[in-house]
Write a protein that holds these residues in place. Structure first.
Motif, short mmCIF file in Angstrom:
data_model
loop_
_atom_site.label_atom_id
_atom_site.label_comp_id
_atom_site.label_asym_id
_atom_site.label_seq_id
_atom_site.Cartn_x
_atom_site.Cartn_y
_atom_site.Cartn_z
N GLU A 26 -7.44 -2.58 6.57
CA GLU A 26 -6.66 -1.77 5.77
C GLU A 26 -7.32 -1.64 4.07
OE1 GLU A 26 -2.88 -2.76 6.58
OE2 GLU A 26 -2.55 -1.61 8.30
N LEU A 27 -7.51 -3.01 3.52
CA LEU A 27 -7.62 -2.86 2.22
C LEU A 27 -9.16 -2.26 1.82
CD1 LEU A 27 -6.36 -6.39 1.15
CD2 LEU A 27 -5.51 -4.33 0.38
N THR A 28 -10.00 -2.70 2.92
CA THR A 28 -11.39 -1.92 2.88
C THR A 28 -11.12 -0.45 2.92
OG1 THR A 28 -12.50 -4.18 3.66
CG2 THR A 28 -13.85 -2.00 3.81
N GLU A 29 -10.49 0.01 3.76
CA GLU A 29 -10.40 1.53 3.76
C GLU A 29 -9.82 2.09 2.54
OE1 GLU A 29 -8.24 2.54 7.31
OE2 GLU A 29 -9.86 1.69 8.68
N LEU A 30 -8.76 1.34 1.90
CA LEU A 30 -7.97 1.94 0.79
C LEU A 30 -9.16 2.03 -0.23
CD1 LEU A 30 -5.47 2.58 -0.85
CD2 LEU A 30 -5.16 0.22 -1.14
N GLN A 31 -9.75 0.93 -0.44
CA GLN A 31 -10.99 0.68 -1.64
C GLN A 31 -11.96 1.76 -1.33
OE1 GLN A 31 -11.98 -3.36 -1.36
NE2 GLN A 31 -10.65 -4.11 -2.87
N LEU A 32 -12.52 2.05 -0.15
CA LEU A 32 -13.51 2.94 -0.03
C LEU A 32 -13.09 4.31 -0.33
CD1 LEU A 32 -15.11 1.75 3.33
CD2 LEU A 32 -16.23 1.82 1.26
N ALA A 33 -11.83 4.72 -0.11
CA ALA A 33 -11.27 6.09 -0.28
C ALA A 33 -11.16 6.23 -1.62
CB ALA A 33 -10.00 6.13 0.52
N ALA A 34 -10.62 5.05 -2.33
CA ALA A 34 -10.38 5.04 -3.83
C ALA A 34 -11.94 5.36 -4.47
CB ALA A 34 -9.83 3.97 -4.43
N VAL A 35 -12.82 4.54 -4.12
CA VAL A 35 -14.21 4.83 -4.65
C VAL A 35 -14.72 6.28 -4.32
CG1 VAL A 35 -16.70 4.25 -4.38
CG2 VAL A 35 -14.92 2.32 -4.75
N ARG A 36 -14.46 6.70 -3.22
CA ARG A 36 -14.93 8.07 -3.01
C ARG A 36 -13.86 9.04 -3.95
NH1 ARG A 36 -13.48 8.11 1.91
NH2 ARG A 36 -14.96 7.01 2.64
N ALA A 37 -12.81 8.80 -4.03
CA ALA A 37 -11.89 9.83 -5.14
C ALA A 37 -12.19 9.67 -6.19
CB ALA A 37 -10.49 9.70 -4.66
N ILE B 83 -1.49 5.94 -9.30
CA ILE B 83 -0.17 5.42 -8.75
C ILE B 83 0.00 5.58 -7.11
CG2 ILE B 83 2.09 6.42 -8.51
CD1 ILE B 83 1.65 7.58 -11.54
N ASP B 84 -0.77 6.36 -6.66
CA ASP B 84 -0.81 6.70 -5.16
C ASP B 84 -1.59 5.36 -4.66
OD1 ASP B 84 0.74 8.96 -5.22
OD2 ASP B 84 -1.21 10.16 -4.92
N ASP B 85 -2.64 4.81 -5.15
CA ASP B 85 -3.44 3.91 -4.94
C ASP B 85 -2.60 2.55 -4.79
OD1 ASP B 85 -5.47 5.35 -4.00
OD2 ASP B 85 -7.07 5.24 -5.88
N SER B 86 -2.08 2.40 -5.87
CA SER B 86 -1.49 1.15 -5.91
C SER B 86 -0.16 1.27 -5.29
CB SER B 86 -0.78 0.92 -7.67
OG SER B 86 0.27 2.01 -8.14
N ASN B 87 0.57 2.11 -4.77
CA ASN B 87 1.55 2.20 -4.03
C ASN B 87 1.09 1.81 -2.64
OD1 ASN B 87 3.49 2.88 -5.63
ND2 ASN B 87 3.29 5.14 -5.42
N LYS B 88 -0.09 2.39 -2.13
CA LYS B 88 -0.64 1.94 -0.98
C LYS B 88 -0.99 0.73 -0.95
CE LYS B 88 -2.63 6.52 -0.17
NZ LYS B 88 -3.91 7.27 -0.34
#
Length: 115
Positions: A33-44, A84-89
């Motif tokens: 889950e953390l990896t997916e979150l980080q990849l999505a953040a990097v993409r965004a 903010i969204d990323d930190s909440n996730k």
């Protein structure tokens, strides 16, 4: 005779390793889950950065520069909301992991503690 001994040994080993297996599954799910979150953040963030580079490359005169500057507030708002969204996730994932580990610990303490 040996069959029963190996069967008993296998069952005891499986029983004693069960908490480790459960923890490894929880940990693996958390890392995924953390990896997916980080990849999505990097993409965004990459897309946001690239759009800014494209926008600044379109600046050719004072009017386009003024238009670019007026978009910066919108871009900063978007970036702030993304952060903010990323930190909440991230917090939600951490809380989920914490509660699952606490559950595992409580379950194992219950099994070890005599009634």
């Amino acid at each position: 005779m040996y069959t029963e001994m190996f069967k008993s040994f296998s069952e005891q080993t499986e029983k004693s390793l069960a908490p480790y297996v459960k923890f490894n599954k929880v940990f693996t799910k958390n890392v995924e889950e953390l990896t997916e979150l980080q990849l999505a953040a990097v993409r965004a963030y990459s897309e946001l950065g690239l759009s800014q580079l494209k926008a600044v490359s379109e600046v050719k005169d004072v009017q386009s520069f003024a238009a670019y500057n007026s978009q910066q507030l919108e871009t900063l708002t978007k970036l702030s909301q993304q952060l903010i969204d990323d930190s909440n996730k991230f917090t939600a994932i951490a809380q989920s992991f914490k509660s699952e580990v606490e559950e595992l610990v409580a379950e194992n303490v219950k099994q070890v503690t005599p009634a």
